[in-house]
Write an enzyme that holds these catalytic residues in place. Structure first.
Site, PDB file in Angstrom:
ATOM      1  N   MET A 159    -128.768-106.228 -62.145  1.00  0.00           N
ATOM      2  CA  MET A 159    -129.281-106.499 -63.486  1.00  0.00           C
ATOM      3  C   MET A 159    -130.688-105.960 -63.724  1.00  0.00           C
ATOM      4  O   MET A 159    -131.089-105.774 -64.866  1.00  0.00           O
ATOM      5  CB  MET A 159    -129.296-108.002 -63.761  1.00  0.00           C
ATOM      6  CG  MET A 159    -130.356-108.754 -62.982  1.00  0.00           C
ATOM      7  SD  MET A 159    -130.761-110.396 -63.657  1.00  0.00           S
ATOM      8  CE  MET A 159    -131.651-109.967 -65.131  1.00  0.00           C
ATOM      9  N   TYR A 160    -131.455-105.675 -62.663  1.00  0.00           N
ATOM     10  CA  TYR A 160    -132.821-105.202 -62.845  1.00  0.00           C
ATOM     11  C   TYR A 160    -132.808-103.824 -63.505  1.00  0.00           C
ATOM     12  O   TYR A 160    -132.234-102.870 -62.961  1.00  0.00           O
ATOM     13  CB  TYR A 160    -133.560-105.118 -61.507  1.00  0.00           C
ATOM     14  CG  TYR A 160    -133.739-106.429 -60.784  1.00  0.00           C
ATOM     15  CD1 TYR A 160    -133.620-107.651 -61.440  1.00  0.00           C
ATOM     16  CD2 TYR A 160    -134.042-106.462 -59.423  1.00  0.00           C
ATOM     17  CE1 TYR A 160    -133.778-108.853 -60.761  1.00  0.00           C
ATOM     18  CE2 TYR A 160    -134.218-107.653 -58.744  1.00  0.00           C
ATOM     19  CZ  TYR A 160    -134.079-108.853 -59.426  1.00  0.00           C
ATOM     20  OH  TYR A 160    -134.246-110.044 -58.756  1.00  0.00           O
ATOM     21  N   SER A 161    -133.425-103.744 -64.650  1.00  0.00           N
ATOM     22  CA  SER A 161    -133.429-102.501 -65.443  1.00  0.00           C
ATOM     23  C   SER A 161    -132.015-101.991 -65.687  1.00  0.00           C
ATOM     24  O   SER A 161    -131.787-100.797 -65.852  1.00  0.00           O
ATOM     25  CB  SER A 161    -134.269-101.409 -64.762  1.00  0.00           C
ATOM     26  OG  SER A 161    -135.638-101.730 -64.798  1.00  0.00           O
ATOM     27  N   LEU A 162    -131.054-102.938 -65.711  1.00  0.00           N
ATOM     28  CA  LEU A 162    -129.643-102.620 -65.957  1.00  0.00           C
ATOM     29  C   LEU A 162    -129.160-101.472 -65.057  1.00  0.00           C
ATOM     30  O   LEU A 162    -128.568-100.492 -65.519  1.00  0.00           O
ATOM     31  CB  LEU A 162    -129.416-102.282 -67.433  1.00  0.00           C
ATOM     32  CG  LEU A 162    -129.714-103.435 -68.408  1.00  0.00           C
ATOM     33  CD1 LEU A 162    -129.474-103.009 -69.845  1.00  0.00           C
ATOM     34  CD2 LEU A 162    -128.878-104.664 -68.063  1.00  0.00           C
TER      35      LEU A 162
END
Length: 326
Positions: free
Chosen positions: A58-61
């Site tokens: 999910m980090y920076s998608l």
């Protein structure tokens, strides 16, 4: 750098883990560094002896995984590093693009491996507990991920101790792969994990790798709860007020600063030294957007707090509501 076995396993990790939430694209969060600005942090971390790197889909998608994978590929041999990533949070708008269903786990591990540019991750973690999916389904899917060679170990993150105990019990009951690590919310401002989760982890041989060891920067002493917006992150991180709002928090920060001045070190180093001294804690996950953040964190390993120092830091703590599980 010091190294420690992660829980009751033979996997050795550096006592500082570099978290990659801050690396990816500022289009996701304004305080996130782009790839060009991120790469020096991976290089310096490796120079300092850090071998443990944590990211999440999910980090920076997904961009954080891409940046992490390329940097580690360029600066280290695969065998030299321990790569951890996570699954749970939404990665799209569809109802099956989130959670811990078998469908989402199997799809997500393949996508994470592709973005990281590796054949396997060393530690695959559930980012949160999923009350909408039977725990047996999640555990069996994670076991199959390990059996397929796509992950070497599995870990968990913030949840209630009874939920984690049940997960460990079910894994033992069915012969599935056991969680070896717990990535939980734990620092000088939030110590509720000491009641049940930490004793459970010690008893079960689970390594603890806390997130937010500096309480979103509050324990670095650079800002206070009653003043907002001093940094790009504090301006956009609406999670802070939901985690830290107790009057005792500022008193504890004041004691961290006071002790740091007495020891001629930085407040962040005192907070990390305290956390590293806690039984069962293996490797706090630190974020760094300035190089001195990273270097000071590693230097904290050399600080040995006395029992009176620890008592001084802990004295003002008051019980908090359980936070960080959502």
């Amino acid at each position: 750098m010091d190294y420690i076995n992660l829980g009751r396993t033979g996997l050795k990790v550096s006592r500082i883990c570099l978290g990659a939430m801050s690396y990816g694209t500022p289009q996701w969060r304004s305080w996130v560094l782009n790839e060009e600005d991120s790469r020096p942090f991976f290089k310096r971390a490796l120079e300092l002896g850090i071998n443990f790197f944590d990211t999440a889909d999910m980090y920076s998608l997904g961009v954080s995984e891409e940046v992490t994978g390329r940097a580690l590929h360029d600066y280290a041999r695969r065998e030299e590093v321990v790569i951890a990533t996570k699954v749970f949070h939404p990665f799209g708008d569809g109802p099956n693009e989130r959670g811990l269903s078998r469908l989402h786990i199997m799809r997500s591990i393949d996508q994470s491996l592709r973005r990281l540019g590796v054949d396997y991750v060393d530690l695959y973690q559930i980012h949160r507990y999923d009350p909408e999916t039977p725990l047996e389904e999640t555990l069996e899917a994670l076991h199959d991920v390990v059996r397929a060679g796509k992950a070497r170990y599995i870990g968990a993150s913030s949840m209630y101790a009874w939920q984690f105990a049940r997960a460990l019990y079910l894994a033992d009951l069915h012969g599935w792969t056991r969680f070896i690590s717990m990535q939980n919310h734990y620092n000088l401002l939030y110590r509720e994990e000491e009641r049940e989760m930490l004793p459970l982890c010690r008893h079960e041989g689970v390594g603890v790798i806390p997130w937010s060891p500096l309480a979103r920067g509050l324990l670095a002493g650079a800002r206070r709860l009653d003043v907002s917006g001093q940094t790009p992150r504090s301006q956009s991180d609406d999670f802070i007020p939901h985690l830290y709002d107790d009057p005792s928090d500022d008193q504890i920060v004041g004691r961290v600063v006071e002790l740091a001045n007495r020891l001629a070190v930085q407040p962040a180093q005192v907070a990390l030294a305290w956390l590293l001294s806690r039984p069962g804690v293996c490797a706090p996950i630190i974020g760094a957007t300035r190089m001195h953040h990273l270097e000071q964190a590693v230097a904290a390993l050399q600080i040995q707090l006395s029992e009176p120092d620890i008592a001084f830091l802990e004295e003002r703590y008051r019980p908090h509501a359980v936070r960080g599980h959502n």
